[in-house]
Motif scaffolding. Structure first.
Motif, short mmCIF file in Angstrom:
data_model
loop_
_atom_site.label_atom_id
_atom_site.label_comp_id
_atom_site.label_asym_id
_atom_site.label_seq_id
_atom_site.Cartn_x
_atom_site.Cartn_y
_atom_site.Cartn_z
N ASN A 69 0.84 -1.19 0.00
CA ASN A 69 0.00 0.00 0.00
C ASN A 69 0.88 1.25 0.00
OD1 ASN A 69 -2.31 1.51 0.02
ND2 ASN A 69 -2.63 1.37 2.23
N LEU A 70 1.68 1.38 -1.08
CA LEU A 70 2.59 2.51 -1.23
C LEU A 70 2.38 3.14 -2.59
CD1 LEU A 70 5.91 0.90 0.12
CD2 LEU A 70 4.43 2.50 1.34
N SER A 71 2.51 4.45 -2.66
CA SER A 71 2.41 5.15 -3.92
C SER A 71 3.73 5.07 -4.67
CB SER A 71 2.02 6.61 -3.70
OG SER A 71 3.03 7.30 -2.98
N ILE A 72 3.70 5.47 -5.95
CA ILE A 72 4.93 5.47 -6.75
C ILE A 72 5.95 6.43 -6.15
CG2 ILE A 72 5.90 5.94 -9.02
CD1 ILE A 72 4.21 3.44 -8.91
N GLY A 73 5.49 7.60 -5.71
CA GLY A 73 6.40 8.57 -5.09
C GLY A 73 7.05 8.04 -3.83
N GLU A 74 6.29 7.33 -3.01
CA GLU A 74 6.85 6.74 -1.79
C GLU A 74 7.86 5.65 -2.13
OE1 GLU A 74 3.01 7.34 1.21
OE2 GLU A 74 3.23 5.50 0.03
N GLY A 75 7.57 4.86 -3.18
CA GLY A 75 8.52 3.83 -3.59
C GLY A 75 9.81 4.41 -4.10
N ILE A 76 9.73 5.48 -4.90
CA ILE A 76 10.94 6.14 -5.40
C ILE A 76 11.74 6.73 -4.25
CG2 ILE A 76 11.76 8.09 -6.78
CD1 ILE A 76 9.48 7.58 -8.71
N GLU A 77 11.06 7.31 -3.28
CA GLU A 77 11.75 7.89 -2.12
C GLU A 77 12.49 6.82 -1.32
OE1 GLU A 77 10.73 10.74 1.75
OE2 GLU A 77 9.17 10.11 0.35
N ILE A 78 11.90 5.63 -1.20
CA ILE A 78 12.55 4.54 -0.48
C ILE A 78 13.81 4.10 -1.22
CG2 ILE A 78 12.31 2.12 0.19
CD1 ILE A 78 9.38 2.69 0.79
N ILE A 79 13.72 3.99 -2.55
CA ILE A 79 14.88 3.56 -3.34
C ILE A 79 16.00 4.58 -3.28
CG2 ILE A 79 15.68 3.00 -5.67
CD1 ILE A 79 13.95 0.82 -4.44
N VAL A 80 15.66 5.86 -3.49
CA VAL A 80 16.68 6.92 -3.53
C VAL A 80 17.36 7.08 -2.17
CG1 VAL A 80 17.03 9.39 -3.88
CG2 VAL A 80 15.56 8.12 -5.44
N SER A 81 16.60 6.94 -1.09
CA SER A 81 17.17 7.11 0.25
C SER A 81 17.89 5.87 0.76
CB SER A 81 16.07 7.50 1.24
OG SER A 81 15.14 6.43 1.40
N GLY A 96 16.55 3.05 1.51
CA GLY A 96 15.72 2.36 2.50
C GLY A 96 15.58 3.08 3.81
N MET A 97 16.17 4.28 3.96
CA MET A 97 16.11 4.99 5.23
C MET A 97 14.73 5.58 5.50
SD MET A 97 19.84 6.83 5.56
CE MET A 97 19.82 7.52 3.91
N THR A 98 13.93 5.77 4.44
CA THR A 98 12.57 6.29 4.61
C THR A 98 11.54 5.16 4.64
OG1 THR A 98 12.32 6.59 2.21
CG2 THR A 98 13.18 8.45 3.48
N MET A 99 11.99 3.95 4.90
CA MET A 99 11.09 2.80 4.93
C MET A 99 10.11 2.95 6.09
SD MET A 99 10.73 -0.24 3.36
CE MET A 99 12.39 -0.66 2.82
N PRO A 100 8.80 2.78 5.83
CA PRO A 100 7.83 2.83 6.92
C PRO A 100 8.02 1.66 7.87
CG PRO A 100 6.76 2.14 4.88
CD PRO A 100 8.16 2.56 4.52
N GLN A 101 7.54 1.81 9.09
CA GLN A 101 7.71 0.77 10.09
C GLN A 101 6.89 -0.47 9.77
OE1 GLN A 101 6.94 2.45 13.95
NE2 GLN A 101 8.81 3.67 13.96
N SER A 102 5.78 -0.32 9.08
CA SER A 102 4.96 -1.46 8.71
C SER A 102 4.43 -1.26 7.30
CB SER A 102 3.80 -1.64 9.69
OG SER A 102 2.96 -0.50 9.66
N ILE A 103 4.33 -2.36 6.56
CA ILE A 103 3.84 -2.34 5.19
C ILE A 103 2.73 -3.37 5.08
CG2 ILE A 103 4.41 -2.71 2.76
CD1 ILE A 103 7.24 -1.89 3.34
N SER A 104 1.61 -2.95 4.53
CA SER A 104 0.48 -3.86 4.35
C SER A 104 0.18 -3.99 2.87
CB SER A 104 -0.75 -3.33 5.09
OG SER A 104 -1.10 -2.04 4.60
N PRO A 105 -0.34 -5.15 2.44
CA PRO A 105 -0.69 -5.31 1.03
C PRO A 105 -1.80 -4.36 0.63
CG PRO A 105 -0.56 -7.43 2.16
CD PRO A 105 -0.51 -6.37 3.21
N LEU A 106 -1.80 -4.00 -0.65
CA LEU A 106 -2.80 -3.09 -1.18
C LEU A 106 -4.16 -3.77 -1.20
CD1 LEU A 106 -3.39 -0.33 -2.51
CD2 LEU A 106 -2.90 -1.41 -4.71
N ASP A 107 -5.17 -3.08 -0.71
CA ASP A 107 -6.53 -3.61 -0.69
C ASP A 107 -7.16 -3.40 -2.06
OD1 ASP A 107 -8.98 -4.56 -0.08
OD2 ASP A 107 -9.51 -3.00 1.38
N ARG A 108 -7.32 -4.50 -2.79
CA ARG A 108 -7.84 -4.39 -4.14
C ARG A 108 -9.30 -3.97 -4.16
NH1 ARG A 108 -4.14 -3.71 -8.00
NH2 ARG A 108 -2.30 -4.95 -7.52
#
Length: 246
Positions: A216-228, A230-242
Motif C-alpha cells: 500500500n505505497l504510492s509510486i512517489g513513496e517507492g521512489i523515495e525509499i529507493i533513492v534514500s 531504504g532509510m525512509t522505509m515505513p515501520q509497517s507495510i500492508s498489502p494493497l486492498d484491491r
C-alpha cells in the motif's frame, strides 16, 4: 687500589621500594589531585567528541543539500549566463531564471499541435542515428516514468518480489505485463524493474503476477525509499486492498 676506586665512585640514587628505575610506568601511582584531573580530562574529551559528532550528523545533510542545490543552480545558470555576459549584464541567477522560463515555454510549445509535430520530426531524425538512438530511447523511457501527461510507460505500481533468495525481498516497480503461453496453459507475468544502484540502473524480472506483493505505497513513496537507500522505509507495510484502491 680498591680504596681509591671506592673513593672516586658516584653514589647511586636511592630507589624507593616498589619503583622500577628501568620502567617509569611502574612508578608509584600519582597523587589524588592528578587522578581527578585525568578523570575530568577524559570526561571532557568524551563530551566534546559526542557533541562534535552530533554537529556533524546535523550539518552533513544540510551541507550536502546546499552543495547539490548550489551546483544545480550554477549548472542551469551556465546555459544563458554567457549570453548575458556578452551583453554586459552580470547578474547572478539571471541565467538560472531564464533557463526555468525557457523550460516552461518549451513545455507549453510542445503541448500544442505545431510543437508536437516539430518535436516528432526531431525525434524521428534522432532515431535514425546509430548508437545515439539507443541512448535517446533509454533516456525517454526514464523521463516517461515521471511525466504527468503520459502514464502508458510510467511505473504502474510498487512491487515487492522474493529476490534473490528465499526469505529475501526486493523493492521494484511494475512497468508492464505479458502473457506467457506454455503447454500447461497461459501464465500472466509482470515486468518488475528492480533498481540495483540508484533509480535509473537496475534489472528487469518477469514474475508471476500471483507471486508479487503489492504494498500500500504510492509510486512517489517507492521512489523515495529507493533513492534514500531504504532509510525512509515505513515501520509497517500492508498489502494493497484491491477492493478499495487508492
Amino acid at each position: 687500589m680498591a680504596d681509591e676506586m671506592e673513593s672516586t665512585s658516584i653514589p647511586l640514587r636511592q630507589v624507593p621500594p616498589g619503583e622500577d628505575p628501568e620502567d617509569p610506568e611502574k612508578s608509584p601511582p600519582n597523587s589524588p589531585t592528578s587522578s581527578t584531573r585525568k578523570a575530568c580530562y577524559v570526561v571532557l574529551q568524551s563530551w566534546v567528541s559526542k557533541k562534535f559528532m552530533t554537529g556533524c550528523v546535523v550539518l552533513l545533510p544540510v551541507a550536502i543539500t546546499f552543495f547539490i542545490t548550489w551546483w544545480f543552480v550554477q549548472f542551469v545558470d551556465s546555459f544563458f549566463s554567457p549570453l548575458y555576459a556578452r551583453l554586459g549584464i552580470n547578474i547572478f541567477g539571471l541565467g538560472f531564471v531564464t533557463s526555468l522560463i525557457f523550460v516552461f515555454l518549451v513545455g507549453v510549445f510542445v503541448s500544442s499541435w505545431m510543437g508536437a509535430t516539430i518535436f516528432w520530426l526531431g525525434e524521428w531524425f534522432i532515431k535514425q542515428m546509430p548508437f545515439v538512438r539507443h541512448i535517446y530511447s533509454a533516456s525517454k523511457q526514464i523521463s516517461s516514468a515521471i511525466n504527468p501527461d503520459q502514464n502508458t510507460t510510467a511505473f504502474k505500481e510498487v512491487a515487492i518480489i522474493r529476490h534473490p533468495r528465499v526469505g529475501e525481498y526486493a523493492f521494484g516497480f511494475i512497468t508492464s505485463s505479458v502473457v506467457l503461453q506454455t503447454d500447461s496453459g497461459d501464465e500472466e507475468l509482470c515486468s518488475v524493474y528492480v533498481p540495483t544502484n540508484h533509480l535509473y540502473i537496475g534489472d528487469i524480472f518477469l514474475v508471476n503476477s500471483q507471486e508479487i506483493i503489492r504494498p500500500n505505497l504510492s509510486i512517489g513513496e517507492g521512489i523515495e525509499i529507493i533513492v534514500s537507500g531504504g532509510m525512509t522505509m515505513p515501520q509497517s507495510i500492508s498489502p494493497l486492498d484491491r477492493t478499495n484502491p487508492r
